[in-house]
Design a protein around this motif. Structure first.
Motif, short mmCIF file in Angstrom:
data_model
loop_
_atom_site.label_atom_id
_atom_site.label_comp_id
_atom_site.label_asym_id
_atom_site.label_seq_id
_atom_site.Cartn_x
_atom_site.Cartn_y
_atom_site.Cartn_z
N ASP A 1 -1.38 13.90 132.08
CA ASP A 1 -0.73 15.16 131.77
C ASP A 1 -0.62 15.59 130.71
O ASP A 1 -0.71 16.85 130.20
N VAL A 2 -1.07 14.71 129.57
CA VAL A 2 -1.17 14.98 128.15
C VAL A 2 -2.55 15.84 128.20
O VAL A 2 -2.79 16.78 127.32
N GLU A 3 -3.65 15.21 128.68
CA GLU A 3 -4.72 15.73 128.76
C GLU A 3 -4.72 17.33 129.31
O GLU A 3 -5.45 18.06 128.73
N ALA A 4 -4.05 17.62 130.36
CA ALA A 4 -3.85 18.91 130.77
C ALA A 4 -3.26 19.81 129.84
O ALA A 4 -3.48 20.88 129.62
N LEU A 5 -1.89 19.12 128.94
CA LEU A 5 -1.60 19.85 127.81
C LEU A 5 -2.72 20.40 126.97
O LEU A 5 -2.47 21.50 126.50
N VAL A 6 -3.38 19.35 126.44
CA VAL A 6 -4.47 19.76 125.54
C VAL A 6 -5.20 20.70 125.98
O VAL A 6 -5.87 21.73 125.35
N ARG A 7 -5.67 20.61 127.42
CA ARG A 7 -6.53 21.63 127.79
C ARG A 7 -5.88 23.15 127.94
O ARG A 7 -6.66 24.14 127.51
N ARG A 8 -4.54 23.05 128.01
CA ARG A 8 -3.95 24.46 128.01
C ARG A 8 -3.90 24.81 126.69
O ARG A 8 -4.11 26.12 126.35
N TRP A 9 -3.63 24.05 125.68
CA TRP A 9 -3.68 24.34 124.03
C TRP A 9 -5.01 24.90 123.74
O TRP A 9 -5.11 25.97 123.16
N GLN A 10 -6.20 24.28 124.18
CA GLN A 10 -7.47 24.79 123.86
C GLN A 10 -7.82 26.18 124.40
O GLN A 10 -8.42 27.05 123.86
N GLY A 11 -7.44 26.34 125.80
CA GLY A 11 -7.50 27.88 126.46
C GLY A 11 -6.63 28.77 125.48
O GLY A 11 -7.06 29.99 125.69
N ARG A 12 -5.53 28.43 125.08
CA ARG A 12 -4.96 29.35 124.14
C ARG A 12 -5.53 29.76 123.03
O ARG A 12 -5.62 31.16 122.50
N TRP A 13 -6.23 28.76 122.36
CA TRP A 13 -7.32 29.19 121.43
C TRP A 13 -8.24 29.95 121.67
O TRP A 13 -8.62 30.92 120.93
N LYS A 14 -8.74 29.81 122.82
CA LYS A 14 -10.02 30.36 123.40
C LYS A 14 -9.59 31.76 123.64
O LYS A 14 -10.53 32.74 123.30
N ARG A 15 -8.76 32.16 124.19
CA ARG A 15 -8.24 33.47 124.57
C ARG A 15 -7.61 34.41 123.51
O ARG A 15 -7.73 35.37 123.30
N HIS A 16 -6.82 33.52 122.78
CA HIS A 16 -6.06 34.44 121.56
C HIS A 16 -6.34 34.12 120.25
O HIS A 16 -6.04 34.79 119.23
N GLY A 17 -7.33 32.96 120.00
CA GLY A 17 -7.66 32.78 118.40
C GLY A 17 -6.65 32.07 117.81
O GLY A 17 -6.48 31.86 116.52
N PHE A 18 -5.38 31.43 118.29
CA PHE A 18 -4.66 30.84 117.68
C PHE A 18 -3.75 29.88 118.82
O PHE A 18 -3.89 30.21 119.94
N GLY A 19 -2.87 28.87 118.39
CA GLY A 19 -2.25 28.33 119.40
C GLY A 19 -1.69 27.19 118.54
O GLY A 19 -1.51 27.00 117.51
N ASN A 20 -1.28 25.89 119.38
CA ASN A 20 -0.85 24.61 118.89
C ASN A 20 -1.89 23.91 118.19
O ASN A 20 -3.06 24.27 118.17
N CYS A 21 -1.46 23.23 117.02
CA CYS A 21 -2.65 22.58 115.99
C CYS A 21 -2.10 21.12 116.09
O CYS A 21 -0.91 20.90 115.92
N CYS A 22 -3.04 20.56 115.54
CA CYS A 22 -2.66 18.96 115.32
C CYS A 22 -2.56 18.92 113.77
O CYS A 22 -3.25 19.64 113.04
N VAL A 23 -1.70 18.25 113.21
CA VAL A 23 -1.23 17.85 111.72
C VAL A 23 -1.66 16.65 111.77
O VAL A 23 -1.29 15.55 112.16
N CYS A 24 -2.74 16.52 110.70
CA CYS A 24 -3.39 15.04 110.16
C CYS A 24 -3.02 15.12 108.78
O CYS A 24 -2.91 15.68 108.11
N ASP A 25 -2.89 13.52 108.52
CA ASP A 25 -3.15 13.14 106.99
C ASP A 25 -4.58 13.50 106.60
O ASP A 25 -5.20 13.39 107.21
#
Length: 101
Positions: free
Chosen positions: A51-75
């Protein structure tokens, strides 16, 4: 092609916000499988990596279509060491941005 990470500086804490990658699924699942983290949005609770892998694919698709979307925040620790994901942030496109208006 992924955009450059955005560096966030807050009270001496350094973090990087970047596009999600397939390899982030396990770290995202660790967050989403914690009931105390999703207590205000319990529909986000998941314990299935698929389910999480599918979520990540949706997030990546938004980036591809819109140029923005969810981001991972890392140290952002010294560049020679691994960056550990702390959270995610971002936004979804509005109906207008999706072409709904």
């Amino acid at each position: 092609m992924p955009l450059q990470p955005v560096r966030l500086l807050t009270d001496g804490c350094r973090s990087v916000s970047r596009q999600p990658a397939k390899d982030d699924a396990e770290a995202i699942m660790e967050i989403l499988s914690n009931p105390s983290v999703v207590q205000h949005n319990p529909s986000d609770l998941t314990t299935e990596l698929e389910d999480v892998e599918a979520l990540v694919r949706r997030w990546q698709g938004r980036w591809k279509r819109h140029g923005f979307g969810n981001c991972c925040v890392c140290d952002e620790i010294p560049p020679s060491t691994t960056r550990e994901m702390m959270a995610w942030t971002g936004r979804s496109p509005t109906a207008r941005e999706r072409g709904g208006f």
